[in-house]
Scaffold this motif. Structure first.
Motif, PDB file in Angstrom:
ATOM      1  N   UNK A  59       0.829  -1.194   0.000  1.00 22.03           N
ATOM      2  CA  UNK A  59       0.000   0.000   0.000  1.00 22.03           C
ATOM      3  C   UNK A  59       0.875   1.261   0.000  1.00 22.03           C
ATOM      4  N   UNK A  60       0.400   2.285  -0.682  1.00 17.63           N
ATOM      5  CA  UNK A  60       1.086   3.571  -0.657  1.00 17.63           C
ATOM      6  C   UNK A  60       0.445   4.426   0.424  1.00 17.63           C
ATOM      7  N   UNK A  61       1.092   4.473   1.586  1.00 17.07           N
ATOM      8  CA  UNK A  61       0.524   5.176   2.736  1.00 17.07           C
ATOM      9  C   UNK A  61       1.040   6.612   2.880  1.00 17.07           C
ATOM     10  N   UNK A  62       1.806   7.081   1.888  1.00 16.68           N
ATOM     11  CA  UNK A  62       2.326   8.444   1.966  1.00 16.68           C
ATOM     12  C   UNK A  62       3.342   8.586   3.082  1.00 16.68           C
ATOM     13  N   UNK A  63       3.292   9.691   3.819  1.00 15.11           N
ATOM     14  CA  UNK A  63       4.251   9.926   4.895  1.00 15.11           C
ATOM     15  C   UNK A  63       3.702   9.455   6.241  1.00 15.11           C
ATOM     16  N   UNK A  64       4.600   9.198   7.166  1.00 14.42           N
ATOM     17  CA  UNK A  64       4.245   8.759   8.516  1.00 14.42           C
ATOM     18  C   UNK A  64       5.336   9.254   9.456  1.00 14.42           C
ATOM     19  N   UNK A  65       5.009   9.370  10.738  1.00 14.78           N
ATOM     20  CA  UNK A  65       6.005   9.806  11.719  1.00 14.78           C
ATOM     21  C   UNK A  65       6.894   8.624  12.088  1.00 14.78           C
ATOM     22  N   UNK A  66       8.198   8.877  12.168  1.00 10.69           N
ATOM     23  CA  UNK A  66       9.125   7.766  12.400  1.00 10.69           C
ATOM     24  C   UNK A  66       9.229   7.383  13.866  1.00 10.69           C
ATOM     25  N   UNK A  67       8.746   8.230  14.774  1.00 11.92           N
ATOM     26  CA  UNK A  67       8.723   7.914  16.199  1.00 11.92           C
ATOM     27  C   UNK A  67      10.098   7.465  16.705  1.00 11.92           C
ATOM     28  N   UNK A 156      10.293  17.256   7.434  1.00 12.77           N
ATOM     29  CA  UNK A 156      10.117  18.070   8.636  1.00 12.77           C
ATOM     30  C   UNK A 156       9.276  17.287   9.645  1.00 12.77           C
ATOM     31  N   UNK A 157       9.040  17.891  10.790  1.00 14.86           N
ATOM     32  CA  UNK A 157       8.217  17.245  11.813  1.00 14.86           C
ATOM     33  C   UNK A 157       6.776  17.742  11.720  1.00 14.86           C
ATOM     34  N   UNK A 158       5.867  16.954  12.292  1.00 16.61           N
ATOM     35  CA  UNK A 158       4.445  17.287  12.286  1.00 16.61           C
ATOM     36  C   UNK A 158       4.053  17.821  13.662  1.00 16.61           C
ATOM     37  N   UNK A 159       3.780  19.117  13.792  1.00 11.30           N
ATOM     38  CA  UNK A 159       3.456  19.686  15.111  1.00 11.30           C
ATOM     39  C   UNK A 159       2.167  19.123  15.702  1.00 11.30           C
ATOM     40  N   UNK A 160       1.276  18.613  14.853  1.00 11.26           N
ATOM     41  CA  UNK A 160       0.035  18.026  15.364  1.00 11.26           C
ATOM     42  C   UNK A 160       0.310  16.738  16.135  1.00 11.26           C
ATOM     43  N   UNK A 161       1.327  15.997  15.721  1.00  9.21           N
ATOM     44  CA  UNK A 161       1.699  14.778  16.459  1.00  9.21           C
ATOM     45  C   UNK A 161       2.309  15.148  17.799  1.00  9.21           C
ATOM     46  N   UNK A 162       3.120  16.196  17.828  1.00  7.60           N
ATOM     47  CA  UNK A 162       3.686  16.668  19.094  1.00  7.60           C
ATOM     48  C   UNK A 162       2.571  17.013  20.071  1.00  7.60           C
ATOM     49  N   UNK A 163       1.554  17.693  19.590  1.00  5.02           N
ATOM     50  CA  UNK A 163       0.438  18.087  20.457  1.00  5.02           C
ATOM     51  C   UNK A 163      -0.353  16.875  20.939  1.00  5.02           C
TER      52      UNK A 163
END
Length: 314
Positions: A59-67, A156-163
């Motif tokens: 599947x092509x899931x696009x981008x994801x956070x690497x954690x 870059x990082x996703x600020x919504x994940x930080x929140x």
């Protein structure tokens, strides 16, 4: 298997199809599912050879956070900044059978320090060793290396994940580290933890993850430019921790069953580096009880057995 060949894609598509149903038995952390919108049963895999040849399937899931995969990169930066001797005054080198966010081993040990850089307490102590006069500068240095390794200066990082992340336990780990002297007493929480939260929220796609793995497999040398991005002695340390501690408290079983240096994250990503051969990125957001990707582990075990990739068979 030392090269990426055209017929590999068909095989990868076949085994991904076989593993999709098993993956649905897992769980996705609520905040990851909410922000990244990851789908139950989705699985993708990418392989990149040291000659730059590349294949992707699933599947092509696009981008994801690497954690937690980011812990490898922050450790590389700290080691390049401070050297092994100084870094390992603040964090240990031993694996743990406890969950990655546990405090118990720190409480039971005589010296009380974090056991290794791959658990949260150890990674926070490592971030405290990254040079920089501000959060932006420290994180910027980790992000810059990430971009170079992945071959994309837009990452870059996703600020919504930080929140969305729960931060209280990480705050406790920071203060426990500082109390024990594993983080400089002059460091305030706001000097360190925002760097840690941002780095775990860095987003990329599966191809970029496989490229980072390929550079590590290539002993720190960029597979396109030939530039040394990470010194060879630092790569040795990274790969060792990937084998002993990279898969949380499932690392021992993974070493026996798969035998490839790897690092996982709770978004379902796994980065695997086969020294001198290739880099692999896997994404399967459904997790087992160890917070590792169910499909990712099964796929890596499958290809390790098929192509004799385990370090311990070499």
């Amino acid at each position: 298997m030392n090269q990426i060949k055209e017929d590999i894609k068909d095989y990868l598509e076949k085994i991904i199809k076989e593993e999709k149903q098993a993956a649905r038995d897992g769980k996705i952390p609520e905040y990851i599912e909410k922000v990244d919108n990851e789908d139950h049963g989705a699985v993708s895999m990418a392989m990149m050879g040291l000659d730059g040849r590349y294949v992707q399937a699933g599947d092509d899931e696009g981008t994801f956070s690497i954690q937690s995969i980011s812990k490898i990169i922050s450790l590389a930066v700290a080691l390049m900044d401070q050297g092994e001797e100084e870094v390992f005054k603040h964090v240990g080198k031993e694996p743990t059978g406890d969950p990655y966010h546990s405090l118990s081993k720190m409480e039971l040990q005589e010296d009380g320090g974090p056991l290794n850089p791959m658990v949260n307490a150890g990674a926070i102590a490592v971030v405290g060793q990254v040079k920089g006069s501000s959060v932006d500068e420290k994180f910027g240095r980790i992000l810059d290396l990430t971009r170079k390794l992945a071959g994309n200066d837009k990452i870059d990082y996703n600020p919504e994940i930080v929140k969305a992340e729960g931060h209280d336990l990480n705050r406790a780990l920071f203060y426990y580290n500082r109390y024990g002297g594993y983080i400089n007493e002059k460091h305030d929480l706001e000097d360190v933890l925002p760097v840690y939260w941002r780095m775990t929220s860095i987003e990329m796609n599966i191809k970029e993850l496989s490229r980072i793995a390929a550079v590590i497999a290539n002993y720190g040398v960029d597979i396109e430019t030939g530039e040394e991005l990470i010194p060879r002695d630092v790569v040795r340390v990274l790969k060792t921790f990937m084998v002993t501690c990279g898969m949380y408290d499932q690392s021992g079983a993974f070493a026996v069953d798969v035998g490839i240096p790897a690092k996982s994250g709770i978004s379902g990503g796994i980065m695997a580096a086969i020294p001198g051969r290739m880099g692999i990125g896997v994404l399967g957001p459904d997790l087992n009880e160890h917070r590792n990707s169910i499909a990712g582990i099964r796929l890596l075990r499958n290809i390790s057995e098929r192509w004799n990739l385990s370090l311990f068979n070499q």
